[in-house]
Write a protein that holds these residues in place. Structure first.
Motif, mmCIF file in Angstrom:
data_model
loop_
_atom_site.group_PDB
_atom_site.id
_atom_site.type_symbol
_atom_site.label_atom_id
_atom_site.label_comp_id
_atom_site.label_asym_id
_atom_site.label_seq_id
_atom_site.Cartn_x
_atom_site.Cartn_y
_atom_site.Cartn_z
ATOM 1 N N GLN A 34 101.412 30.535 -12.659
ATOM 2 C CA GLN A 34 102.517 31.491 -12.743
ATOM 3 C C GLN A 34 102.131 32.879 -12.240
ATOM 4 O OE1 GLN A 34 103.853 31.346 -16.809
ATOM 5 N NE2 GLN A 34 104.785 29.328 -16.604
ATOM 6 N N SER A 35 100.853 33.214 -12.286
ATOM 7 C CA SER A 35 100.404 34.533 -11.823
ATOM 8 C C SER A 35 99.851 34.504 -10.405
ATOM 9 C CB SER A 35 99.340 35.083 -12.775
ATOM 10 O OG SER A 35 98.212 34.229 -12.817
ATOM 11 N N LEU A 36 99.884 33.362 -9.755
ATOM 12 C CA LEU A 36 99.278 33.191 -8.435
ATOM 13 C C LEU A 36 100.170 33.772 -7.331
ATOM 14 C CD1 LEU A 36 96.786 31.741 -7.124
ATOM 15 C CD2 LEU A 36 98.296 29.773 -6.785
ATOM 16 N N PRO A 37 99.657 34.694 -6.497
ATOM 17 C CA PRO A 37 100.462 35.193 -5.370
ATOM 18 C C PRO A 37 100.724 34.068 -4.364
ATOM 19 C CG PRO A 37 98.548 36.609 -5.785
ATOM 20 C CD PRO A 37 98.344 35.351 -6.567
ATOM 21 N N LEU A 38 101.960 33.978 -3.885
ATOM 22 C CA LEU A 38 102.340 32.927 -2.941
ATOM 23 C C LEU A 38 103.283 33.516 -1.900
ATOM 24 C CD1 LEU A 38 103.158 30.091 -5.523
ATOM 25 C CD2 LEU A 38 101.181 30.124 -3.987
ATOM 26 N N THR A 39 103.091 33.132 -0.649
ATOM 27 C CA THR A 39 104.013 33.570 0.394
ATOM 28 C C THR A 39 105.364 32.906 0.172
ATOM 29 O OG1 THR A 39 103.487 31.777 1.927
ATOM 30 C CG2 THR A 39 102.071 33.753 1.997
ATOM 31 N N LEU A 40 106.389 33.452 0.817
ATOM 32 C CA LEU A 40 107.722 32.889 0.653
ATOM 33 C C LEU A 40 107.775 31.459 1.175
ATOM 34 C CD1 LEU A 40 110.614 33.299 -0.245
ATOM 35 C CD2 LEU A 40 111.137 34.275 2.003
ATOM 36 N N ALA A 41 107.084 31.171 2.288
ATOM 37 C CA ALA A 41 107.073 29.808 2.834
ATOM 38 C C ALA A 41 106.426 28.839 1.854
ATOM 39 C CB ALA A 41 106.342 29.783 4.175
ATOM 40 N N GLU A 42 105.298 29.263 1.264
ATOM 41 C CA GLU A 42 104.632 28.410 0.277
ATOM 42 C C GLU A 42 105.546 28.168 -0.928
ATOM 43 O OE1 GLU A 42 99.926 29.651 0.951
ATOM 44 O OE2 GLU A 42 101.217 30.840 -0.375
ATOM 45 N N GLN A 43 106.200 29.217 -1.367
ATOM 46 C CA GLN A 43 107.088 29.079 -2.515
ATOM 47 C C GLN A 43 108.243 28.124 -2.222
ATOM 48 O OE1 GLN A 43 108.290 32.483 -4.879
ATOM 49 N NE2 GLN A 43 106.690 33.736 -3.947
ATOM 50 N N ARG A 44 108.779 28.195 -1.010
ATOM 51 C CA ARG A 44 109.900 27.301 -0.669
ATOM 52 C C ARG A 44 109.494 25.847 -0.809
ATOM 53 N NH1 ARG A 44 110.884 30.616 4.526
ATOM 54 N NH2 ARG A 44 112.435 32.171 3.923
ATOM 55 N N TRP A 45 108.329 25.482 -0.224
ATOM 56 C CA TRP A 45 107.908 24.085 -0.267
ATOM 57 C C TRP A 45 107.590 23.637 -1.693
ATOM 58 C CZ3 TRP A 45 109.076 20.994 3.430
ATOM 59 C CH2 TRP A 45 109.136 21.438 4.749
ATOM 60 N N ILE A 46 106.929 24.516 -2.447
ATOM 61 C CA ILE A 46 106.615 24.179 -3.837
ATOM 62 C C ILE A 46 107.894 24.033 -4.651
ATOM 63 C CG2 ILE A 46 105.514 25.030 -5.944
ATOM 64 C CD1 ILE A 46 103.475 26.448 -4.073
ATOM 65 N N PHE A 47 108.830 24.963 -4.438
ATOM 66 C CA PHE A 47 110.108 24.912 -5.156
ATOM 67 C C PHE A 47 110.840 23.607 -4.882
ATOM 68 C CE2 PHE A 47 114.712 25.483 -5.167
ATOM 69 C CZ PHE A 47 114.931 25.985 -6.439
ATOM 70 N N LEU A 48 110.895 23.203 -3.604
ATOM 71 C CA LEU A 48 111.620 21.974 -3.251
ATOM 72 C C LEU A 48 110.933 20.745 -3.833
ATOM 73 C CD1 LEU A 48 112.576 22.798 0.448
ATOM 74 C CD2 LEU A 48 114.113 22.699 -1.528
ATOM 75 N N ALA A 49 109.601 20.741 -3.846
ATOM 76 C CA ALA A 49 108.876 19.610 -4.431
ATOM 77 C C ALA A 49 109.170 19.505 -5.927
ATOM 78 C CB ALA A 49 107.374 19.769 -4.194
ATOM 79 N N PHE A 50 109.105 20.640 -6.626
ATOM 80 C CA PHE A 50 109.434 20.649 -8.053
ATOM 81 C C PHE A 50 110.893 20.264 -8.279
ATOM 82 C CE2 PHE A 50 105.927 23.937 -9.088
ATOM 83 C CZ PHE A 50 105.051 22.929 -9.438
ATOM 84 N N LEU A 51 111.788 20.772 -7.420
ATOM 85 C CA LEU A 51 113.211 20.516 -7.612
ATOM 86 C C LEU A 51 113.518 19.028 -7.560
ATOM 87 C CD1 LEU A 51 116.093 21.592 -7.967
ATOM 88 C CD2 LEU A 51 116.249 21.762 -5.473
ATOM 89 N N VAL A 52 112.930 18.322 -6.597
ATOM 90 C CA VAL A 52 113.184 16.884 -6.492
ATOM 91 C C VAL A 52 112.695 16.169 -7.753
ATOM 92 C CG1 VAL A 52 112.604 14.775 -5.235
ATOM 93 C CG2 VAL A 52 113.126 16.865 -3.974
ATOM 94 N N ALA A 53 111.475 16.515 -8.199
ATOM 95 C CA ALA A 53 110.907 15.844 -9.371
ATOM 96 C C ALA A 53 111.743 16.094 -10.614
ATOM 97 C CB ALA A 53 109.473 16.331 -9.597
ATOM 98 N N PHE A 54 112.125 17.337 -10.829
ATOM 99 C CA PHE A 54 112.856 17.672 -12.049
ATOM 100 C C PHE A 54 114.334 17.323 -11.942
ATOM 101 C CE2 PHE A 54 109.365 21.033 -12.285
ATOM 102 C CZ PHE A 54 108.548 20.217 -13.038
ATOM 103 N N ALA A 55 114.891 17.374 -10.732
ATOM 104 C CA ALA A 55 116.304 17.021 -10.553
ATOM 105 C C ALA A 55 116.542 15.550 -10.866
ATOM 106 C CB ALA A 55 116.757 17.335 -9.129
ATOM 107 N N VAL A 56 115.588 14.697 -10.519
ATOM 108 C CA VAL A 56 115.715 13.271 -10.835
ATOM 109 C C VAL A 56 115.765 13.077 -12.342
ATOM 110 C CG1 VAL A 56 114.515 11.054 -10.790
ATOM 111 C CG2 VAL A 56 114.667 12.424 -8.713
#
Length: 507
Positions: free
Chosen positions: A199-221
Motif C-alpha cells: 500500500q505504501s509502494l510508489p507505482l507509475t500510472l501504467a503499473e497501477q493500471r495493470w495491477i488494478f485490472l488484474a485485481f479487478l478481474v479476480a475480485f469481480a468474479v
C-alpha cells in the motif's frame, strides 16, 4: 494477542482442527459428529465476542497482531491482524456458520461427518482471508477455501452439481491467477509480501493500471460483478442449502473486501482513473440483473440474481469516493459510500443467508424449488410465513431492517457524485421490491395451491431457532447500525486519506 491468547490464530485453526476431529469421528457416529461440529462453531463465535468488545474503534491501526516467520526465502510471514473493515466480516463468518450447522442437523444424511467437517474447515479458511496481513498468506487462504466449497457442491449438490462445481472452480481459479501475477510483481518491487508495504509502494500510472485490472478481474468474479457473474446462479441452484448460505453470506463478500484491502489503497491513481468502469458495471448489475431476477421461476435462482444486484451496491459505494471529492460535503459523501458498502456486505450476508434457509425449509418438505409448485404456504405454515415475509421486506430495503441502511447510504453518496447514478441505483428499491414481493405473493399468500402444500408442517424448534437468530440480527442492524458504523469509522477515514494521495513517483 488477547488475554495471553493469539486470538486470531485460535479463530482460524479451532474450526479447522474441529473439522479434522469431526472427520476422525466419522459417519458411523453421526450424532456425536453433529454435536462436536456445533460446539466448535459456537466456541468460534463466542471467541468473537471479546474480539469485538475490546477492539479500539479510535484507531485505524491493525490490532491483535501476530507475526511468525513462514517462508524465509520469499520473505513471507504468518502475519495476522484486524481493522474496522475485517473485524465485522470475521464476526459475520463465525455467526453464519452456527445456523448452517443447525440447519443441516436432521436433513443431511449422506456422509454427515464429512459435510460438517467441510463447513468447519471452510469457516477457518475464510476467517484466515479476512485476518491475513501478508499477501502470500492471504492468497493461500483465498485458494484453499475453494477446496471445501468445491466438495460441498460436488458431493451434496443437485443433479448438475459436477457442471456447477467445475464452473465455480474455473471462474474463481482463473481470476485468482491474475491476482497472483499482480502480487508477484508487487513482491519483486517491495521485497516482501506485507500488504501494508504494497500500500505504501510508489507505482507509475501504467503499473497501477495493470495491477488494478488484474485485481479487478479476480475480485469481480468473487463479488460477482456483471458480466462475470454467470457461475453464481448455477452454483446456488446445485449447492445444498448450507452451501448456498455460506456462498451468498460470506464468500461473495471476499470480492468486496479485496477491492477495499488491495485495489483501492494499492492503486489509488488507477482506481480514480478507472472508477467509471466499476461504477458502470455496478449500475448494470443493479438495474439489468434486477430485471433478470424478475423472470426467474426457480426460487434459488431468483435470490442468486438478487445477490448480484445487491452486491452491485457494494462496488458502487466503494468507488463513488473519487467522483464526489471536491464537491460540497465531499468527505461526508465519500464516507457514506464506503460505510454503505460495508453495511451492505454485512446486511446482505444476513438477509441472503436467511432467504436461502427459508427456501431450504420449503424444499425439505416439498422437494421443489419451482415457484409454481407453491401457493398459500402461510395457511399451513404461519410461523414460517412471518419469517419469510420479514426477510423478503428486508431484501426489498424496508426501513427498520438492515437492507435499508446500506442501500440508503450508498444512494446518498451517489447523489453527491451524480444525480443519474443515484437515480439508477435507486431503481433497486423498485426492482428489488418487485421480484421479492412477487415471489412472496406467489409462494406465501393466496389459497392453498395443491394437496402437497396442504400437507406441509410448520417450523420445528430447530428451524424456528435458526430463522429467529437471523431475524434478530436483521432487525438489530436495521434499527441500531451505530455499533457497526463506529467500529469501521477510523479505518474508513484512513482509507480515504490513502485514496487522496497519489502514488505516482515524482520525476
Amino acid at each position: 494477542m488477547l488475554h495471553g491468547f493469539d486470538i486470531l490464530s485460535l479463530l482460524i485453526w479451532l474450526p479447522v482442527g474441529g473439522g479434522v476431529a469431526v472427520l476422525a469421528i466419522g459417519d458411523t457416529r453421526a450424532r456425536l459428529a453433529r454435536w462436536v461440529a456445533l460446539l466448535v462453531a459456537l466456541a468460534t463465535f463466542v471467541l468473537c465476542v471479546p474480539l469485538w468488545l475490546e477492539f479500539d474503534t479510535t484507531t485505524a491501526a491493525f490490532q491483535y497482531l501476530e507475526r511468525l516467520s513462514w517462508i524465509n526465502q520469499l520473505h513471507a510471514d504468518y502475519y495476522l491482524g484486524v481493522d474496522g473493515i475485517s473485524l465485522p466480516l470475521i464476526v459475520l463468518t463465525a455467526f453464519m456458520t452456527v445456523p448452517v450447522i443447525i440447519a443441516g442437523w436432521s436433513v443431511v444424511e449422506k456422509r454427515p461427518a464429512q459435510y460438517y467437517a467441510a463447513f468447519l474447515i471452510l469457516e477457518g479458511l475464510m476467517i484466515g482471508v479476512f485476518s491475513a496481513l501478508d499477501a502470500l498468506l492471504f492468497y493461500f487462504f483465498w485458494e484453499a477455501m475453494l477446496i471445501p466449497m468445491f466438495l460441498i457442491i460436488g458431493i451434496w449438490g443437485g443433479p448438475r452439481r459436477v457442471y456447477a462445481t467445475l464452473k465455480f472452480f474455473l471462474y474463481t481459479f482463473l481470476g485468482s491467477v491474475l491476482m497472483l501475477v499482480a502480487l508477484i510483481f508487487l513482491y519483486l518491487k517491495a521485497g516482501d509480501y506485507t500488504i501494508a508495504g504494497f500500500q505504501s509502494l510508489p507505482l507509475t500510472l501504467a503499473e497501477q493500471r495493470w495491477i488494478f485490472l488484474a485485481f479487478l478481474v479476480a475480485f469481480a468474479v468473487k463479488v460477482p460483478m456483471w458480466p462475470v457473474h454467470t457461475w453464481l446462479p448455477d452454483a446456488h441452484v446445485e449447492a445444498p442449502t448450507g452451501g448456498s448460505v455460506i456462498l451468498a453470506a460470506i464468500m461473495l463478500k471476499m470480492g468486496g473486501y479485496g477491492l477495499l484491502r488491495f485495489s483501492l489503497p494499492i492503486t489509488p491513481d488507477a482506481s480514480r482513473e478507472l472508477d467509471w468502469l466499476v461504477i458502470g458495471l455496478s449500475l448494470i448489475a443493479v438495474v439489468y440483473i434486477g430485471f433478470v431476477a424478475l423472470m426467474q421461476s426457480d426460487m434459488k435462482k431468483l435470490i442468486a440474481y438478487s445477490s448480484v444486484a445487491h452486491m452491485g451496491f457494494v462496488t458502487l459505494g466503494a468507488f463513488l469516493a473519487f467522483d464526489i471529492q471536491g464537491s460540497t460535503g465531499a468527505l461526508r459523501g465519500a464516507i457514506n459510500g464506503l460505510d454503505g458498502a460495508m453495511v451492505q456486505m454485512i446486511s446482505h450476508g444476513l438477509i441472503s443467508g436467511a432467504l436461502f434457509l427459508c427456501i431450504g425449509v420449503m424444499y425439505d418438505r416439498l422437494h421443489s424449488r419451482e415457484i409454481s409448485a407453491y401457493g398459500g404456504v402461510i395457511n399451513v405454515m404461519p410461523k414460517f410465513g412471518a419469517f419469510m415475509v420479514l426477510f423478503a421486506l428486508a431484501n426489498s430495503g424496508l426501513p427498520g431492517t438492515s437492507g435499508f441502511v446500506g442501500e440508503f447510504l450508498v444512494i446518498l453518496a451517489a447523489f453527491k457524485a451524480n444525480v443519474w447514478f443515484a437515480f439508477l441505483a435507486a431503481t433497486t428499491l423498485i426492482l428489488g421490491a418487485a421480484y421479492t414481493l412477487w415471489l412472496v405473493k406467489r409462494v406465501i399468500f393466496g389459497p392453498i395451491a395443491n394437496d402437497h402444500v396442504a400437507a406441509m408442517q410448520d417450523l420445528n424448534g430447530r428451524e424456528f431457532l435458526v430463522l429467529a437468530m437471523l431475524a434478530v440480527a436483521v432487525l438489530a442492524l436495521g434499527l441500531w447500525p451505530a455499533p457497526l458504523v463506529r467500529t469501521m469509522e477510523a479505518t474508513v477515514q484512513h482509507l480515504l486519506q490513502q485514496l487522496a494521495v497519489s502514488k505516482i513517483p515524482v520525476a
